[in-house]
Design a protein around this motif. Structure first.
Motif, PDB file in Angstrom:
ATOM      1  N   MET A  70       0.824  -1.205   0.000  1.00 58.82           N
ATOM      2  CA  MET A  70       0.000   0.000   0.000  1.00 58.82           C
ATOM      3  C   MET A  70       0.860   1.257   0.000  1.00 58.82           C
ATOM      4  O   MET A  70       0.553   2.244  -0.683  1.00 58.82           O
ATOM      5  N   ALA A  71       1.948   1.227   0.740  1.00 58.83           N
ATOM      6  CA  ALA A  71       2.836   2.399   0.791  1.00 58.83           C
ATOM      7  C   ALA A  71       3.473   2.657  -0.572  1.00 58.83           C
ATOM      8  O   ALA A  71       3.597   3.810  -1.015  1.00 58.83           O
ATOM      9  N   ILE A  72       3.877   1.598  -1.227  1.00 58.87           N
ATOM     10  CA  ILE A  72       4.465   1.766  -2.565  1.00 58.87           C
ATOM     11  C   ILE A  72       3.439   2.347  -3.528  1.00 58.87           C
ATOM     12  O   ILE A  72       3.736   3.260  -4.305  1.00 58.87           O
ATOM     13  N   ALA A  73       2.187   1.832  -3.500  1.00 56.03           N
ATOM     14  CA  ALA A  73       1.139   2.325  -4.395  1.00 56.03           C
ATOM     15  C   ALA A  73       0.836   3.791  -4.128  1.00 56.03           C
ATOM     16  O   ALA A  73       0.750   4.608  -5.050  1.00 56.03           O
ATOM     17  N   LEU A  74       0.688   4.144  -2.834  1.00 56.86           N
ATOM     18  CA  LEU A  74       0.407   5.534  -2.504  1.00 56.86           C
ATOM     19  C   LEU A  74       1.573   6.439  -2.861  1.00 56.86           C
ATOM     20  O   LEU A  74       1.390   7.588  -3.291  1.00 56.86           O
ATOM     21  N   GLY A  75       2.789   5.951  -2.681  1.00 60.08           N
ATOM     22  CA  GLY A  75       3.944   6.752  -3.055  1.00 60.08           C
ATOM     23  C   GLY A  75       3.993   7.035  -4.550  1.00 60.08           C
ATOM     24  O   GLY A  75       4.302   8.157  -4.974  1.00 60.08           O
ATOM     25  N   LEU A  76       3.672   6.044  -5.343  1.00 65.27           N
ATOM     26  CA  LEU A  76       3.647   6.253  -6.791  1.00 65.27           C
ATOM     27  C   LEU A  76       2.524   7.209  -7.192  1.00 65.27           C
ATOM     28  O   LEU A  76       2.705   8.053  -8.077  1.00 65.27           O
ATOM     29  N   VAL A  77       1.345   7.077  -6.563  1.00 63.85           N
ATOM     30  CA  VAL A  77       0.242   7.994  -6.862  1.00 63.85           C
ATOM     31  C   VAL A  77       0.632   9.428  -6.518  1.00 63.85           C
ATOM     32  O   VAL A  77       0.350  10.365  -7.284  1.00 63.85           O
ATOM     33  N   TYR A  78       1.293   9.614  -5.349  1.00 66.23           N
ATOM     34  CA  TYR A  78       1.733  10.949  -4.954  1.00 66.23           C
ATOM     35  C   TYR A  78       2.761  11.497  -5.944  1.00 66.23           C
ATOM     36  O   TYR A  78       2.735  12.679  -6.306  1.00 66.23           O
ATOM     37  N   PHE A  79       3.656  10.627  -6.388  1.00 64.09           N
ATOM     38  CA  PHE A  79       4.674  11.052  -7.355  1.00 64.09           C
ATOM     39  C   PHE A  79       4.025  11.513  -8.667  1.00 64.09           C
ATOM     40  O   PHE A  79       4.374  12.561  -9.217  1.00 64.09           O
ATOM     41  N   PHE A  80       3.061  10.751  -9.182  1.00 61.60           N
ATOM     42  CA  PHE A  80       2.389  11.122 -10.429  1.00 61.60           C
ATOM     43  C   PHE A  80       1.545  12.386 -10.248  1.00 61.60           C
ATOM     44  O   PHE A  80       1.426  13.202 -11.163  1.00 61.60           O
ATOM     45  N   TRP A  81       0.969  12.526  -9.051  1.00 58.02           N
ATOM     46  CA  TRP A  81       0.179  13.738  -8.798  1.00 58.02           C
ATOM     47  C   TRP A  81       1.067  14.979  -8.782  1.00 58.02           C
ATOM     48  O   TRP A  81       0.692  16.023  -9.311  1.00 58.02           O
ATOM     49  N   ARG A  82       2.253  14.856  -8.162  1.00 57.48           N
ATOM     50  CA  ARG A  82       3.177  15.970  -8.143  1.00 57.48           C
ATOM     51  C   ARG A  82       3.648  16.322  -9.549  1.00 57.48           C
ATOM     52  O   ARG A  82       3.916  17.485  -9.848  1.00 57.48           O
ATOM     53  N   ARG A  83       3.691  15.344 -10.421  1.00 55.58           N
ATOM     54  CA  ARG A  83       4.103  15.587 -11.808  1.00 55.58           C
ATOM     55  C   ARG A  83       2.978  16.197 -12.647  1.00 55.58           C
ATOM     56  O   ARG A  83       3.205  16.649 -13.755  1.00 55.58           O
ATOM     57  N   GLY A  84       1.762  16.207 -12.081  1.00 54.79           N
ATOM     58  CA  GLY A  84       0.632  16.811 -12.789  1.00 54.79           C
ATOM     59  C   GLY A  84      -0.028  15.921 -13.811  1.00 54.79           C
ATOM     60  O   GLY A  84      -0.779  16.397 -14.669  1.00 54.79           O
ATOM     61  N   TRP A  85       0.191  14.615 -13.726  1.00 55.87           N
ATOM     62  CA  TRP A  85      -0.391  13.721 -14.715  1.00 55.87           C
ATOM     63  C   TRP A  85      -1.896  13.551 -14.531  1.00 55.87           C
ATOM     64  O   TRP A  85      -2.629  13.363 -15.505  1.00 55.87           O
ATOM     65  N   PHE A  86      -2.369  13.630 -13.313  1.00 58.58           N
ATOM     66  CA  PHE A  86      -3.795  13.393 -13.078  1.00 58.58           C
ATOM     67  C   PHE A  86      -4.650  14.555 -13.559  1.00 58.58           C
ATOM     68  O   PHE A  86      -5.855  14.393 -13.759  1.00 58.58           O
ATOM     69  N   GLU A  87      -4.072  15.729 -13.756  1.00 60.49           N
ATOM     70  CA  GLU A  87      -4.838  16.860 -14.289  1.00 60.49           C
ATOM     71  C   GLU A  87      -5.283  16.584 -15.717  1.00 60.49           C
ATOM     72  O   GLU A  87      -6.414  16.880 -16.104  1.00 60.49           O
ATOM     73  N   SER A  88      -4.418  16.005 -16.525  1.00 58.48           N
ATOM     74  CA  SER A  88      -4.801  15.675 -17.892  1.00 58.48           C
ATOM     75  C   SER A  88      -5.879  14.593 -17.911  1.00 58.48           C
ATOM     76  O   SER A  88      -6.752  14.588 -18.785  1.00 58.48           O
ATOM     77  N   PHE A  89      -5.856  13.675 -16.934  1.00 60.18           N
ATOM     78  CA  PHE A  89      -6.892  12.655 -16.875  1.00 60.18           C
ATOM     79  C   PHE A  89      -8.244  13.250 -16.537  1.00 60.18           C
ATOM     80  O   PHE A  89      -9.286  12.828 -17.070  1.00 60.18           O
ATOM     81  N   SER A  90      -8.281  14.255 -15.661  1.00 55.36           N
ATOM     82  CA  SER A  90      -9.542  14.898 -15.320  1.00 55.36           C
ATOM     83  C   SER A  90     -10.102  15.643 -16.518  1.00 55.36           C
ATOM     84  O   SER A  90     -11.319  15.658 -16.753  1.00 55.36           O
ATOM     85  N   LYS A  91      -9.244  16.275 -17.321  1.00 59.12           N
ATOM     86  CA  LYS A  91      -9.717  16.934 -18.529  1.00 59.12           C
ATOM     87  C   LYS A  91     -10.283  15.931 -19.519  1.00 59.12           C
ATOM     88  O   LYS A  91     -11.276  16.166 -20.184  1.00 59.12           O
TER      89      LYS A  91
END
Length: 387
Positions: A362-383
Protein backbone atom coordinates in the motif's frame (compact mmCIF):
# COMPACT_ATOMS: atom_id res chain seq x y z
CA UNK A 1 -29.29 16.75 -57.78
CA UNK A 2 -28.48 13.20 -58.78
CA UNK A 3 -27.45 11.79 -62.14
CA UNK A 4 -28.55 8.27 -63.04
CA UNK A 5 -26.13 6.89 -65.61
CA UNK A 6 -28.26 3.83 -66.29
CA UNK A 7 -31.32 5.71 -67.52
CA UNK A 8 -31.78 9.46 -67.75
CA UNK A 9 -29.20 12.13 -67.05
CA UNK A 10 -30.70 13.83 -64.00
CA UNK A 11 -33.71 14.25 -61.78
CA UNK A 12 -34.62 17.86 -61.06
CA UNK A 13 -33.21 19.65 -58.05
CA UNK A 14 -32.25 16.88 -55.66
CA UNK A 15 -31.17 17.80 -52.11
CA UNK A 16 -27.55 17.46 -51.10
CA UNK A 17 -28.33 14.49 -48.86
CA UNK A 18 -28.66 12.50 -52.09
CA UNK A 19 -25.50 13.81 -53.71
CA UNK A 20 -23.35 10.91 -54.96
CA UNK A 21 -20.30 10.68 -57.15
CA UNK A 22 -22.56 11.16 -60.18
CA UNK A 23 -23.10 14.77 -59.16
CA UNK A 24 -19.68 15.65 -60.49
CA UNK A 25 -20.49 14.40 -64.01
CA UNK A 26 -22.07 16.59 -66.63
CA UNK A 27 -24.55 15.29 -69.16
CA UNK A 28 -23.06 13.34 -72.02
CA UNK A 29 -24.71 11.89 -75.11
CA UNK A 30 -24.79 8.21 -75.78
CA UNK A 31 -22.34 7.05 -78.40
CA UNK A 32 -23.79 7.44 -81.88
CA UNK A 33 -26.79 9.55 -80.84
CA UNK A 34 -28.11 12.18 -83.25
CA UNK A 35 -27.07 15.77 -82.34
CA UNK A 36 -30.02 17.73 -81.00
CA UNK A 37 -31.71 14.72 -79.41
CA UNK A 38 -33.87 15.67 -76.40
CA UNK A 39 -33.72 13.40 -73.37
CA UNK A 40 -36.47 14.22 -70.91
CA UNK A 41 -36.84 12.74 -67.46
CA UNK A 42 -39.83 10.50 -66.94
CA UNK A 43 -40.69 12.33 -63.70
CA UNK A 44 -39.79 15.83 -64.94
CA UNK A 45 -42.28 18.56 -64.06
CA UNK A 46 -44.69 19.68 -66.82
CA UNK A 47 -43.68 22.88 -68.57
CA UNK A 48 -45.58 26.04 -67.72
CA UNK A 49 -45.00 29.32 -69.56
CA UNK A 50 -45.20 32.60 -67.64
CA UNK A 51 -44.79 35.82 -69.63
CA UNK A 52 -43.91 39.21 -68.15
CA UNK A 53 -44.02 42.04 -70.69
CA UNK A 54 -42.96 45.47 -69.51
CA UNK A 55 -41.66 48.86 -70.45
CA UNK A 56 -41.03 51.99 -68.43
CA UNK A 57 -44.74 52.85 -68.35
CA UNK A 58 -46.51 49.54 -67.63
CA UNK A 59 -46.10 45.82 -66.99
CA UNK A 60 -48.36 42.85 -67.78
CA UNK A 61 -48.16 39.25 -66.62
CA UNK A 62 -49.75 36.19 -68.21
CA UNK A 63 -49.59 32.54 -67.19
CA UNK A 64 -50.22 29.19 -68.87
CA UNK A 65 -49.46 30.51 -72.33
CA UNK A 66 -48.77 28.38 -75.38
CA UNK A 67 -45.53 28.80 -77.36
CA UNK A 68 -47.53 30.22 -80.27
CA UNK A 69 -49.05 32.91 -78.04
CA UNK A 70 -45.56 34.19 -77.23
CA UNK A 71 -44.70 34.90 -80.86
CA UNK A 72 -46.46 38.28 -80.92
CA UNK A 73 -44.26 39.58 -78.07
CA UNK A 74 -40.90 38.93 -79.71
CA UNK A 75 -40.72 41.97 -82.00
CA UNK A 76 -42.32 44.62 -79.79
CA UNK A 77 -40.54 47.62 -78.31
CA UNK A 78 -41.21 46.38 -74.78
CA UNK A 79 -39.17 43.73 -72.99
CA UNK A 80 -40.74 40.26 -72.96
CA UNK A 81 -39.58 37.80 -70.32
CA UNK A 82 -40.78 34.30 -71.21
CA UNK A 83 -40.17 32.10 -68.17
CA UNK A 84 -40.58 28.35 -68.71
CA UNK A 85 -41.04 26.46 -65.43
CA UNK A 86 -40.36 22.74 -65.79
CA UNK A 87 -38.78 20.71 -68.59
CA UNK A 88 -41.20 17.81 -68.76
CA UNK A 89 -43.37 18.75 -71.77
CA UNK A 90 -41.57 17.90 -74.98
CA UNK A 91 -44.29 19.40 -77.19
CA UNK A 92 -44.00 22.74 -75.38
CA UNK A 93 -40.23 22.72 -75.68
CA UNK A 94 -40.36 21.83 -79.36
CA UNK A 95 -42.92 24.59 -79.88
CA UNK A 96 -40.64 27.10 -78.17
CA UNK A 97 -37.82 25.97 -80.42
CA UNK A 98 -39.95 26.78 -83.47
CA UNK A 99 -41.26 30.12 -82.19
CA UNK A 100 -37.90 31.40 -80.95
CA UNK A 101 -35.98 29.77 -83.82
CA UNK A 102 -33.69 27.98 -81.45
CA UNK A 103 -30.83 25.97 -82.86
CA UNK A 104 -31.30 22.22 -82.18
CA UNK A 105 -28.07 22.17 -80.18
CA UNK A 106 -29.36 25.01 -77.99
CA UNK A 107 -32.54 23.12 -77.21
CA UNK A 108 -30.49 20.03 -76.48
CA UNK A 109 -28.30 21.90 -73.98
CA UNK A 110 -31.36 23.41 -72.34
CA UNK A 111 -33.20 20.11 -71.88
CA UNK A 112 -30.38 17.61 -71.34
CA UNK A 113 -29.21 18.65 -67.89
CA UNK A 114 -26.82 19.21 -66.26
CA UNK A 115 -24.64 21.13 -68.68
CA UNK A 116 -21.45 22.93 -67.83
CA UNK A 117 -22.19 26.66 -67.29
CA UNK A 118 -21.20 28.55 -70.43
CA UNK A 119 -22.05 31.35 -72.85
CA UNK A 120 -22.60 30.75 -76.57
CA UNK A 121 -23.20 33.43 -79.20
CA UNK A 122 -25.53 32.48 -82.08
CA UNK A 123 -25.55 35.90 -83.70
CA UNK A 124 -29.11 37.03 -83.09
CA UNK A 125 -29.28 35.06 -79.83
CA UNK A 126 -27.06 34.72 -76.79
CA UNK A 127 -27.36 31.49 -74.79
CA UNK A 128 -26.31 31.44 -71.12
CA UNK A 129 -26.25 28.21 -69.09
CA UNK A 130 -26.03 28.68 -65.31
CA UNK A 131 -26.28 26.59 -62.15
CA UNK A 132 -28.60 28.00 -59.46
CA UNK A 133 -28.38 26.99 -55.79
CA UNK A 134 -30.84 27.69 -52.98
CA UNK A 135 -30.59 26.86 -49.27
CA UNK A 136 -33.08 24.41 -47.84
CA UNK A 137 -35.35 25.87 -45.18
CA UNK A 138 -35.99 23.02 -42.77
CA UNK A 139 -32.84 20.91 -43.08
CA UNK A 140 -29.21 21.40 -43.89
CA UNK A 141 -28.03 21.42 -47.45
CA UNK A 142 -29.08 23.14 -50.63
CA UNK A 143 -30.98 22.65 -53.86
CA UNK A 144 -29.16 22.93 -57.16
CA UNK A 145 -30.62 23.14 -60.65
CA UNK A 146 -29.79 24.39 -64.10
CA UNK A 147 -31.21 27.63 -65.49
CA UNK A 148 -30.87 28.47 -69.18
CA UNK A 149 -31.21 31.98 -70.59
CA UNK A 150 -31.74 32.76 -74.28
CA UNK A 151 -31.29 36.47 -74.93
CA UNK A 152 -32.77 38.12 -78.00
CA UNK A 153 -33.07 41.73 -79.06
CA UNK A 154 -36.34 42.43 -77.22
CA UNK A 155 -36.93 39.23 -75.27
CA UNK A 156 -35.40 36.89 -72.75
CA UNK A 157 -36.33 33.22 -72.61
CA UNK A 158 -35.51 31.40 -69.37
CA UNK A 159 -35.96 27.68 -68.76
CA UNK A 160 -35.85 26.15 -65.28
CA UNK A 161 -35.92 22.56 -64.13
CA UNK A 162 -38.06 23.11 -61.05
CA UNK A 163 -41.25 25.22 -61.17
CA UNK A 164 -41.68 25.52 -57.39
CA UNK A 165 -38.65 27.59 -56.41
CA UNK A 166 -36.04 29.94 -57.79
CA UNK A 167 -34.06 33.00 -56.73
CA UNK A 168 -35.75 35.42 -59.14
CA UNK A 169 -38.39 36.81 -56.77
CA UNK A 170 -36.46 40.05 -56.09
CA UNK A 171 -36.17 40.67 -59.84
CA UNK A 172 -39.89 40.08 -60.36
CA UNK A 173 -40.63 42.44 -57.49
CA UNK A 174 -38.44 45.16 -58.99
CA UNK A 175 -40.23 44.81 -62.31
CA UNK A 176 -43.67 44.84 -60.73
CA UNK A 177 -42.99 47.78 -58.40
CA UNK A 178 -40.79 49.64 -60.91
CA UNK A 179 -37.87 49.84 -58.51
CA UNK A 180 -34.44 50.74 -59.72
CA UNK A 181 -33.63 51.06 -63.42
CA UNK A 182 -34.66 47.62 -64.63
CA UNK A 183 -37.68 48.88 -66.59
CA UNK A 184 -35.61 51.62 -68.21
CA UNK A 185 -33.22 49.18 -69.83
CA UNK A 186 -33.72 46.37 -72.33
CA UNK A 187 -33.63 42.59 -72.22
CA UNK A 188 -29.86 42.54 -71.78
CA UNK A 189 -30.18 44.25 -68.40
CA UNK A 190 -32.84 41.72 -67.43
CA UNK A 191 -30.46 38.89 -68.31
CA UNK A 192 -27.78 40.53 -66.17
CA UNK A 193 -30.22 40.97 -63.26
CA UNK A 194 -31.23 37.30 -63.35
CA UNK A 195 -27.66 36.08 -63.66
CA UNK A 196 -26.60 38.33 -60.79
CA UNK A 197 -29.46 36.92 -58.70
CA UNK A 198 -28.22 33.39 -59.46
CA UNK A 199 -24.69 34.21 -58.29
CA UNK A 200 -25.91 36.12 -55.23
CA UNK A 201 -27.90 33.02 -54.29
CA UNK A 202 -24.63 31.29 -53.40
CA UNK A 203 -23.96 33.63 -50.47
CA UNK A 204 -26.83 32.40 -48.17
CA UNK A 205 -25.75 28.81 -48.83
CA UNK A 206 -22.14 29.62 -47.99
CA UNK A 207 -23.22 31.40 -44.78
CA UNK A 208 -24.75 28.14 -43.57
CA UNK A 209 -21.55 26.28 -44.35
CA UNK A 210 -19.57 28.90 -42.46
CA UNK A 211 -21.71 28.29 -39.36
CA UNK A 212 -21.43 24.54 -39.80
CA UNK A 213 -17.64 24.71 -40.03
CA UNK A 214 -17.56 26.79 -36.82
CA UNK A 215 -19.60 24.12 -35.03
CA UNK A 216 -17.37 21.37 -36.38
CA UNK A 217 -14.27 23.16 -35.12
CA UNK A 218 -15.59 22.93 -31.55
CA UNK A 219 -16.68 19.33 -32.05
CA UNK A 220 -13.32 18.29 -33.49
CA UNK A 221 -11.40 19.76 -30.54
CA UNK A 222 -13.77 18.74 -27.72
CA UNK A 223 -15.30 15.41 -28.70
CA UNK A 224 -14.29 14.04 -32.12
CA UNK A 225 -16.14 10.91 -33.25
CA UNK A 226 -16.51 8.90 -36.44
CA UNK A 227 -19.59 10.99 -37.25
CA UNK A 228 -17.42 14.10 -37.13
CA UNK A 229 -15.16 12.62 -39.79
CA UNK A 230 -18.20 11.86 -41.97
CA UNK A 231 -19.46 15.43 -41.58
CA UNK A 232 -16.11 16.87 -42.63
CA UNK A 233 -15.92 14.62 -45.65
CA UNK A 234 -19.49 15.51 -46.66
CA UNK A 235 -18.78 19.24 -46.35
CA UNK A 236 -15.70 18.94 -48.54
CA UNK A 237 -17.67 17.14 -51.24
CA UNK A 238 -20.53 19.64 -51.18
CA UNK A 239 -18.14 22.58 -51.33
CA UNK A 240 -16.49 20.91 -54.30
CA UNK A 241 -19.91 20.65 -55.98
CA UNK A 242 -20.48 24.37 -55.36
CA UNK A 243 -17.07 25.18 -56.77
CA UNK A 244 -17.77 23.18 -59.93
CA UNK A 245 -21.03 25.08 -60.34
CA UNK A 246 -19.66 28.61 -59.89
CA UNK A 247 -16.18 28.38 -61.43
CA UNK A 248 -17.35 28.03 -65.07
CA UNK A 249 -19.80 30.91 -64.54
CA UNK A 250 -16.94 33.22 -63.67
CA UNK A 251 -15.22 32.19 -66.90
CA UNK A 252 -18.46 32.68 -68.83
CA UNK A 253 -18.91 36.22 -67.50
CA UNK A 254 -15.29 36.97 -68.29
CA UNK A 255 -15.68 35.78 -71.86
CA UNK A 256 -18.85 37.82 -72.27
CA UNK A 257 -17.03 40.92 -71.04
CA UNK A 258 -14.04 40.22 -73.25
CA UNK A 259 -15.87 39.20 -76.43
CA UNK A 260 -18.34 41.98 -77.10
CA UNK A 261 -21.82 40.96 -78.22
CA UNK A 262 -24.23 43.11 -80.20
CA UNK A 263 -26.99 42.01 -77.81
CA UNK A 264 -25.19 43.47 -74.75
CA UNK A 265 -25.16 47.26 -74.61
CA UNK A 266 -22.11 49.15 -73.30
CA UNK A 267 -24.14 50.26 -70.27
CA UNK A 268 -24.87 46.65 -69.31
CA UNK A 269 -21.24 45.69 -69.90
CA UNK A 270 -20.38 47.86 -66.91
CA UNK A 271 -22.87 46.00 -64.72
CA UNK A 272 -21.35 42.68 -65.76
CA UNK A 273 -18.20 43.72 -63.93
CA UNK A 274 -20.15 43.74 -60.68
CA UNK A 275 -21.53 40.29 -61.50
CA UNK A 276 -17.99 39.09 -62.16
CA UNK A 277 -16.82 40.48 -58.82
CA UNK A 278 -19.58 38.60 -57.01
CA UNK A 279 -18.58 35.37 -58.73
CA UNK A 280 -14.95 35.89 -57.67
CA UNK A 281 -16.07 36.52 -54.08
CA UNK A 282 -18.06 33.29 -54.07
CA UNK A 283 -15.06 31.35 -55.39
CA UNK A 284 -12.80 32.89 -52.75
CA UNK A 285 -15.22 31.97 -49.95
CA UNK A 286 -15.56 28.41 -51.25
CA UNK A 287 -11.78 28.05 -51.48
CA UNK A 288 -11.40 29.36 -47.92
CA UNK A 289 -14.02 26.97 -46.58
CA UNK A 290 -12.44 24.03 -48.39
CA UNK A 291 -9.08 24.86 -46.80
CA UNK A 292 -10.77 25.11 -43.40
CA UNK A 293 -12.43 21.74 -43.96
CA UNK A 294 -9.06 20.22 -44.88
CA UNK A 295 -7.51 21.72 -41.74
CA UNK A 296 -10.38 20.27 -39.71
CA UNK A 297 -9.40 16.86 -41.00
CA UNK A 298 -5.85 17.41 -39.70
CA UNK A 299 -7.19 18.68 -36.36
CA UNK A 300 -9.46 15.64 -36.13
CA UNK A 301 -6.55 13.27 -36.62
CA UNK A 302 -4.49 15.21 -34.06
CA UNK A 303 -7.35 15.18 -31.54
CA UNK A 304 -7.86 11.44 -31.95
CA UNK A 305 -4.12 10.89 -31.58
CA UNK A 306 -3.96 13.05 -28.45
CA UNK A 307 -6.95 11.24 -26.99
CA UNK A 308 -5.24 7.92 -27.63
CA UNK A 309 -2.05 9.22 -26.02
CA UNK A 310 -3.98 10.20 -22.89
CA UNK A 311 -5.55 6.75 -22.72
CA UNK A 312 -2.15 5.12 -23.12
CA UNK A 313 -0.79 7.44 -20.45
CA UNK A 314 -3.54 6.39 -18.03
CA UNK A 315 -2.89 2.73 -18.72
CA UNK A 316 0.82 3.30 -18.21
CA UNK A 317 0.20 4.91 -14.81
CA UNK A 318 -2.01 2.04 -13.72
CA UNK A 319 0.53 -0.50 -14.93
CA UNK A 320 3.37 1.34 -13.22
CA UNK A 321 1.53 1.30 -9.89
CA UNK A 322 0.79 -2.42 -10.05
CA UNK A 323 4.19 -3.56 -11.35
CA UNK A 324 5.96 -3.37 -7.93
CA UNK A 325 2.90 -4.82 -6.23
CA UNK A 326 2.88 -7.69 -8.65
CA UNK A 327 6.60 -8.18 -8.07
CA UNK A 328 6.13 -8.45 -4.30
CA UNK A 329 3.18 -10.79 -4.68
CA UNK A 330 5.19 -12.92 -7.10
CA UNK A 331 8.20 -13.14 -4.82
CA UNK A 332 6.19 -14.21 -1.79
CA UNK A 333 4.12 -16.54 -3.89
CA UNK A 334 7.15 -18.79 -4.43
CA UNK A 335 7.09 -22.06 -2.47
CA UNK A 336 10.41 -22.11 -0.57
CA UNK A 337 10.55 -23.95 2.73
CA UNK A 338 12.17 -21.73 5.39
CA UNK A 339 12.82 -24.80 7.61
CA UNK A 340 15.11 -26.30 5.02
CA UNK A 341 17.43 -23.30 4.94
CA UNK A 342 17.59 -19.89 6.69
CA UNK A 343 17.88 -18.33 3.23
CA UNK A 344 14.50 -19.70 2.08
CA UNK A 345 12.14 -16.83 2.87
CA UNK A 346 12.50 -16.42 6.65
CA UNK A 347 9.76 -13.78 6.43
CA UNK A 348 7.19 -16.54 6.14
CA UNK A 349 7.67 -17.34 9.81
CA UNK A 350 7.27 -13.77 11.02
CA UNK A 351 4.31 -13.13 13.27
CA UNK A 352 3.36 -9.87 11.50
CA UNK A 353 4.66 -10.86 8.07
CA UNK A 354 1.35 -10.74 6.20
CA UNK A 355 0.21 -7.28 7.51
CA UNK A 356 3.68 -5.86 6.92
CA UNK A 357 3.63 -7.08 3.32
CA UNK A 358 0.22 -5.50 2.71
CA UNK A 359 1.30 -2.24 4.30
CA UNK A 360 4.46 -2.19 2.20
CA UNK A 361 2.44 -2.76 -0.97
CA UNK A 362 0.00 0.00 0.00
CA UNK A 363 2.84 2.40 0.79
CA UNK A 364 4.46 1.77 -2.57
CA UNK A 365 1.14 2.32 -4.40
CA UNK A 366 0.41 5.53 -2.50
CA UNK A 367 3.94 6.75 -3.06
CA UNK A 368 3.65 6.25 -6.79
CA UNK A 369 0.24 7.99 -6.86
CA UNK A 370 1.73 10.95 -4.95
CA UNK A 371 4.67 11.05 -7.35
CA UNK A 372 2.39 11.12 -10.43
CA UNK A 373 0.18 13.74 -8.80
CA UNK A 374 3.18 15.97 -8.14
CA UNK A 375 4.10 15.59 -11.81
CA UNK A 376 0.63 16.81 -12.79
CA UNK A 377 -0.39 13.72 -14.71
CA UNK A 378 -3.79 13.39 -13.08
CA UNK A 379 -4.84 16.86 -14.29
CA UNK A 380 -4.80 15.67 -17.89
CA UNK A 381 -6.89 12.66 -16.87
CA UNK A 382 -9.54 14.90 -15.32
CA UNK A 383 -9.72 16.93 -18.53
CA UNK A 384 -10.11 13.75 -20.53
CA UNK A 385 -12.99 12.71 -18.25
CA UNK A 386 -14.69 16.08 -18.70
CA UNK A 387 -14.42 15.76 -22.50
Amino acid sequence: MQIDRHSQPQRPAKPTEEIEEDLFDYFYDQAGSVPGTLTIEADAQPSQIVLIDYNEAKVTRQVNLTPEACASYLDTDSVSWVDVLGLGSEDVLQGLGVVFKLHPLVLEDVVNVPQRPKVEDYGDQLVIITQMVMPKKKTDGFWIEQVSLVLGKHYLLTLQEEPERDCFKPVRRRIRQNKGIIRKFGADYLAYALWDAVIDGYFPVLEEYGDLIDELEDEVVINPTHKTLSKIYQIKRELLALRRAIWPQRDAISSLMRDKSSLISPEVQVYLRDCYDHAVQVIDIISTYRELASSLMDVYLSSVSNKMNEVMKLLTVISTIFIPLTFIAGVYGMNFNPQASPWNMPELNWYWGYPVCLLAMMAIALGLVYFFWRRGWFESFSKLKDD
